[in-house]
Motif scaffolding. Structure first.
Motif, PDB file in Angstrom:
ATOM      1  N   PRO A   8       0.810  -1.233   0.000  1.00 29.58           N
ATOM      2  CA  PRO A   8       0.000   0.000   0.000  1.00 29.58           C
ATOM      3  C   PRO A   8       0.835   1.271   0.000  1.00 29.58           C
ATOM      4  O   PRO A   8       0.346   2.340  -0.344  1.00 29.58           O
ATOM      5  CB  PRO A   8      -0.832  -0.124   1.285  1.00 29.58           C
ATOM      6  N   GLY A   9       2.127   1.167   0.360  1.00 26.78           N
ATOM      7  CA  GLY A   9       2.983   2.339   0.340  1.00 26.78           C
ATOM      8  C   GLY A   9       3.575   2.640  -1.014  1.00 26.78           C
ATOM      9  O   GLY A   9       4.252   3.658  -1.192  1.00 26.78           O
ATOM     10  N   LEU A  10       3.315   1.783  -1.995  1.00 28.80           N
ATOM     11  CA  LEU A  10       3.854   1.963  -3.343  1.00 28.80           C
ATOM     12  C   LEU A  10       2.735   2.322  -4.313  1.00 28.80           C
ATOM     13  O   LEU A  10       1.610   1.827  -4.183  1.00 28.80           O
ATOM     14  CB  LEU A  10       4.533   0.674  -3.829  1.00 28.80           C
ATOM     15  N   HIS A  11       3.043   3.158  -5.282  1.00 34.05           N
ATOM     16  CA  HIS A  11       2.105   3.470  -6.357  1.00 34.05           C
ATOM     17  C   HIS A  11       2.542   2.672  -7.577  1.00 34.05           C
ATOM     18  O   HIS A  11       3.493   3.033  -8.266  1.00 34.05           O
ATOM     19  CB  HIS A  11       2.113   4.964  -6.653  1.00 34.05           C
ATOM     20  N   TRP A  12       1.855   1.573  -7.821  1.00 34.49           N
ATOM     21  CA  TRP A  12       2.229   0.618  -8.870  1.00 34.49           C
ATOM     22  C   TRP A  12       1.560   1.031 -10.174  1.00 34.49           C
ATOM     23  O   TRP A  12       0.346   0.983 -10.309  1.00 34.49           O
ATOM     24  CB  TRP A  12       1.779  -0.780  -8.447  1.00 34.49           C
ATOM     25  N   LEU A  13       2.363   1.456 -11.155  1.00 40.63           N
ATOM     26  CA  LEU A  13       1.808   2.000 -12.393  1.00 40.63           C
ATOM     27  C   LEU A  13       1.369   0.918 -13.364  1.00 40.63           C
ATOM     28  O   LEU A  13       0.472   1.138 -14.176  1.00 40.63           O
ATOM     29  CB  LEU A  13       2.845   2.895 -13.079  1.00 40.63           C
ATOM     30  N   GLY A  14       1.998  -0.239 -13.339  1.00 41.22           N
ATOM     31  CA  GLY A  14       1.625  -1.292 -14.273  1.00 41.22           C
ATOM     32  C   GLY A  14       2.719  -2.327 -14.388  1.00 41.22           C
ATOM     33  O   GLY A  14       3.802  -2.204 -13.809  1.00 41.22           O
ATOM     34  N   MET A  15       2.429  -3.364 -15.165  1.00 36.85           N
ATOM     35  CA  MET A  15       3.343  -4.489 -15.325  1.00 36.85           C
ATOM     36  C   MET A  15       3.322  -4.931 -16.774  1.00 36.85           C
ATOM     37  O   MET A  15       2.260  -5.161 -17.361  1.00 36.85           O
ATOM     38  CB  MET A  15       2.881  -5.633 -14.424  1.00 36.85           C
ATOM     39  N   SER A  16       4.506  -5.011 -17.387  1.00 34.77           N
ATOM     40  CA  SER A  16       4.613  -5.561 -18.738  1.00 34.77           C
ATOM     41  C   SER A  16       5.282  -6.923 -18.644  1.00 34.77           C
ATOM     42  O   SER A  16       6.377  -7.054 -18.103  1.00 34.77           O
ATOM     43  CB  SER A  16       5.406  -4.627 -19.656  1.00 34.77           C
ATOM     44  N   VAL A  17       4.605  -7.946 -19.124  1.00 37.41           N
ATOM     45  CA  VAL A  17       5.065  -9.328 -19.017  1.00 37.41           C
ATOM     46  C   VAL A  17       5.958  -9.655 -20.203  1.00 37.41           C
ATOM     47  O   VAL A  17       5.761  -9.146 -21.313  1.00 37.41           O
ATOM     48  CB  VAL A  17       3.858 -10.283 -18.956  1.00 37.41           C
ATOM     49  N   VAL A  18       6.960 -10.509 -19.979  1.00 36.89           N
ATOM     50  CA  VAL A  18       7.905 -10.876 -21.025  1.00 36.89           C
ATOM     51  C   VAL A  18       8.049 -12.388 -21.058  1.00 36.89           C
ATOM     52  O   VAL A  18       7.800 -13.072 -20.059  1.00 36.89           O
ATOM     53  CB  VAL A  18       9.282 -10.209 -20.762  1.00 36.89           C
ATOM     54  N   ALA A  19       8.427 -12.933 -22.200  1.00 42.98           N
ATOM     55  CA  ALA A  19       8.777 -14.347 -22.267  1.00 42.98           C
ATOM     56  C   ALA A  19      10.027 -14.583 -21.435  1.00 42.98           C
ATOM     57  O   ALA A  19      10.956 -13.782 -21.455  1.00 42.98           O
ATOM     58  CB  ALA A  19       9.026 -14.757 -23.714  1.00 42.98           C
ATOM     59  N   GLY A  20      10.040 -15.665 -20.680  1.00 49.76           N
ATOM     60  CA  GLY A  20      11.195 -15.942 -19.833  1.00 49.76           C
ATOM     61  C   GLY A  20      11.161 -17.364 -19.336  1.00 49.76           C
ATOM     62  O   GLY A  20      11.561 -18.286 -20.036  1.00 49.76           O
ATOM     63  N   ASN A  21      10.659 -17.576 -18.115  1.00 50.88           N
ATOM     64  CA  ASN A  21      10.568 -18.927 -17.579  1.00 50.88           C
ATOM     65  C   ASN A  21       9.785 -19.854 -18.489  1.00 50.88           C
ATOM     66  O   ASN A  21       9.994 -21.069 -18.496  1.00 50.88           O
ATOM     67  CB  ASN A  21       9.900 -18.902 -16.198  1.00 50.88           C
ATOM     68  N   ALA A  22       8.876 -19.277 -19.239  1.00 50.25           N
ATOM     69  CA  ALA A  22       8.059 -20.003 -20.214  1.00 50.25           C
ATOM     70  C   ALA A  22       7.749 -19.031 -21.350  1.00 50.25           C
ATOM     71  O   ALA A  22       8.028 -17.833 -21.244  1.00 50.25           O
ATOM     72  CB  ALA A  22       6.781 -20.513 -19.549  1.00 50.25           C
ATOM     73  N   PRO A  23       7.179 -19.515 -22.460  1.00 51.25           N
ATOM     74  CA  PRO A  23       6.793 -18.591 -23.539  1.00 51.25           C
ATOM     75  C   PRO A  23       5.809 -17.534 -23.042  1.00 51.25           C
ATOM     76  O   PRO A  23       5.147 -17.702 -22.009  1.00 51.25           O
ATOM     77  CB  PRO A  23       6.142 -19.524 -24.572  1.00 51.25           C
ATOM     78  N   LEU A  24       5.710 -16.446 -23.784  1.00 54.39           N
ATOM     79  CA  LEU A  24       4.907 -15.304 -23.363  1.00 54.39           C
ATOM     80  C   LEU A  24       3.464 -15.689 -23.054  1.00 54.39           C
ATOM     81  O   LEU A  24       2.885 -15.191 -22.081  1.00 54.39           O
ATOM     82  CB  LEU A  24       4.940 -14.210 -24.440  1.00 54.39           C
ATOM     83  N   ALA A  25       2.864 -16.558 -23.859  1.00 49.49           N
ATOM     84  CA  ALA A  25       1.470 -16.941 -23.604  1.00 49.49           C
ATOM     85  C   ALA A  25       1.322 -17.521 -22.203  1.00 49.49           C
ATOM     86  O   ALA A  25       0.317 -17.268 -21.516  1.00 49.49           O
ATOM     87  CB  ALA A  25       1.006 -17.949 -24.650  1.00 49.49           C
ATOM     88  N   ASN A  26       2.309 -18.276 -21.743  1.00 48.54           N
ATOM     89  CA  ASN A  26       2.244 -18.898 -20.426  1.00 48.54           C
ATOM     90  C   ASN A  26       2.497 -17.880 -19.313  1.00 48.54           C
ATOM     91  O   ASN A  26       1.766 -17.845 -18.324  1.00 48.54           O
ATOM     92  CB  ASN A  26       3.270 -20.031 -20.328  1.00 48.54           C
ATOM     93  N   THR A  27       3.566 -17.074 -19.455  1.00 50.16           N
ATOM     94  CA  THR A  27       3.876 -16.112 -18.394  1.00 50.16           C
ATOM     95  C   THR A  27       2.768 -15.068 -18.263  1.00 50.16           C
ATOM     96  O   THR A  27       2.442 -14.631 -17.156  1.00 50.16           O
ATOM     97  CB  THR A  27       5.223 -15.419 -18.648  1.00 50.16           C
ATOM     98  N   LEU A  28       2.172 -14.686 -19.387  1.00 53.88           N
ATOM     99  CA  LEU A  28       1.071 -13.730 -19.343  1.00 53.88           C
ATOM    100  C   LEU A  28      -0.143 -14.347 -18.653  1.00 53.88           C
ATOM    101  O   LEU A  28      -0.791 -13.706 -17.809  1.00 53.88           O
ATOM    102  CB  LEU A  28       0.709 -13.278 -20.757  1.00 53.88           C
ATOM    103  N   ALA A  29      -0.455 -15.596 -18.992  1.00 55.85           N
ATOM    104  CA  ALA A  29      -1.585 -16.282 -18.351  1.00 55.85           C
ATOM    105  C   ALA A  29      -1.363 -16.391 -16.840  1.00 55.85           C
ATOM    106  O   ALA A  29      -2.295 -16.217 -16.044  1.00 55.85           O
ATOM    107  CB  ALA A  29      -1.787 -17.663 -18.965  1.00 55.85           C
ATOM    108  N   ASN A  30      -0.120 -16.672 -16.433  1.00 58.84           N
ATOM    109  CA  ASN A  30       0.181 -16.760 -15.002  1.00 58.84           C
ATOM    110  C   ASN A  30      -0.085 -15.434 -14.305  1.00 58.84           C
ATOM    111  O   ASN A  30      -0.713 -15.380 -13.233  1.00 58.84           O
ATOM    112  CB  ASN A  30       1.644 -17.159 -14.796  1.00 58.84           C
TER     113      ASN A  30
END
Length: 297
Positions: A8-30
């Motif tokens: 709650p002390g942070l202002h989180w602007l957003g998150m951009s997901v990248v392919a890494g541990n798994a392909p992008l479709a998987n990491t995005l779904a997670n």
């Protein structure tokens, strides 16, 4: 990691997901499943599906051999599939928009390959001035984990890491050398298993599967990686840093993806990062568990 970052002390602007541990479709779904199931209020965007230099230099690599096909294994009930998709399909454009819309320079937290950030820096020459600091979980001052020389997040896209480390950004690097001081064991998993509620049991299943990567019975402690960055945001006094010159090996036959850390600066090779060298491991784990329990409540 997402729940720890929902401070709650942070202002989180957003998150951009990248392919890494798994392909992008998987990491995005997670990421979308975690957001929806645990009720996080953060925009999530689909980022880059391939490394910066793909396919000419290196095929994409994943950690699915260790973390399972989805890139996130569980020994308990799985996360339900998210009903909503990403907020935007161009995570790089979303990152740049957030940087320029913020009245103050933004802290960027990176816990995967640096493809999205490197692409943003290449796309917009004004982006570095909008970044107050980069907090990076990646690299190592010693041995690697994906290869003998290289940590996975850097090895997955060393060309992107090279762009980022040479962009003139203030960087704090939390590498394997640091994360191996922060160990989670089976007693920590048992604590989470005793928390009330269905959401805690889902979390415990994923934490248990992660903790047992090194040993099937959970008898060998497992280093924590991504959560250490969120722990530093909450309690910076638990960590010690040393300035270093960090260069990325992109050509070596056996050392590709290595973070070459030189703790001596020269006029030709000045420091370009603060590298985490020590952590109060038990205190960091206790902080993580306390934060998660508070979030669950």
């Amino acid at each position: 990691m997402l729940m720890l970052a929902a401070n709650p002390g942070l202002h989180w602007l957003g998150m951009s997901v990248v392919a890494g541990n798994a392909p992008l479709a998987n990491t995005l779904a997670n990421a979308l499943s975690v957001r929806e199931y645990f009720g996080l209020n953060v925009p999530i965007h689909a980022g880059c599906a391939l490394p910066l230099a793909a396919p000419m230099i290196t095929p994409p690599v994943t950690a699915q051999a260790v973390l399972g096909a989805q890139g996130m294994h569980t020994l308990g009930p799985p996360l339900p599939a998210a009903q909503a998709g990403p907020d935007r399909d161009d995570g790089v454009a979303a990152m740049l928009a957030a940087l320029h819309a913020s009245p103050q320079p933004v802290t960027v937290l990176a816990i995967g390959p640096l493809t999205n950030l490197a692409t943003a820096l290449q796309r917009d020459g004004a982006a570095p001035a909008r970044i107050a600091e980069l907090l990076l979980m990646g690299g190592s001052t010693e041995r690697g984990n994906h290869t003998p020389a290289a940590e996975f997040n850097i090895y997955a896209d060393p060309e992107a890491a090279e762009v980022v480390f040479n962009a003139g950004l203030p960087v704090r690097m939390f590498g394997l050398n640091l994360c191996r001081q922060v160990l989670v064991n089976d007693s920590h998993v048992q604590q989470v298993q005793q928390w009330p509620g269905a959401r805690a049991q889902v979390l415990a299943g994923y934490l248990s599967a992660y903790q047992r990567i090194r040993s099937a019975d959970g008898g060998v402690p497992m280093p924590l990686y991504d959560p250490v960055v969120a722990a530093w945001l909450a309690a910076p006094g638990l960590f010690e840093f040393s300035p270093a010159r960090v260069d990325i090996e992109t050509q070596g036959r056996f050392s590709r993806g290595m973070t070459v850390c030189d703790f001596k600066a020269t006029a030709a090779q000045p420091f370009n990062a603060e590298v985490a060298v020590r952590a109060q491991g038990p205190a960091v784990v206790a902080l993580m568990l306390d934060s998660l329990r508070s979030f669950m409540a």
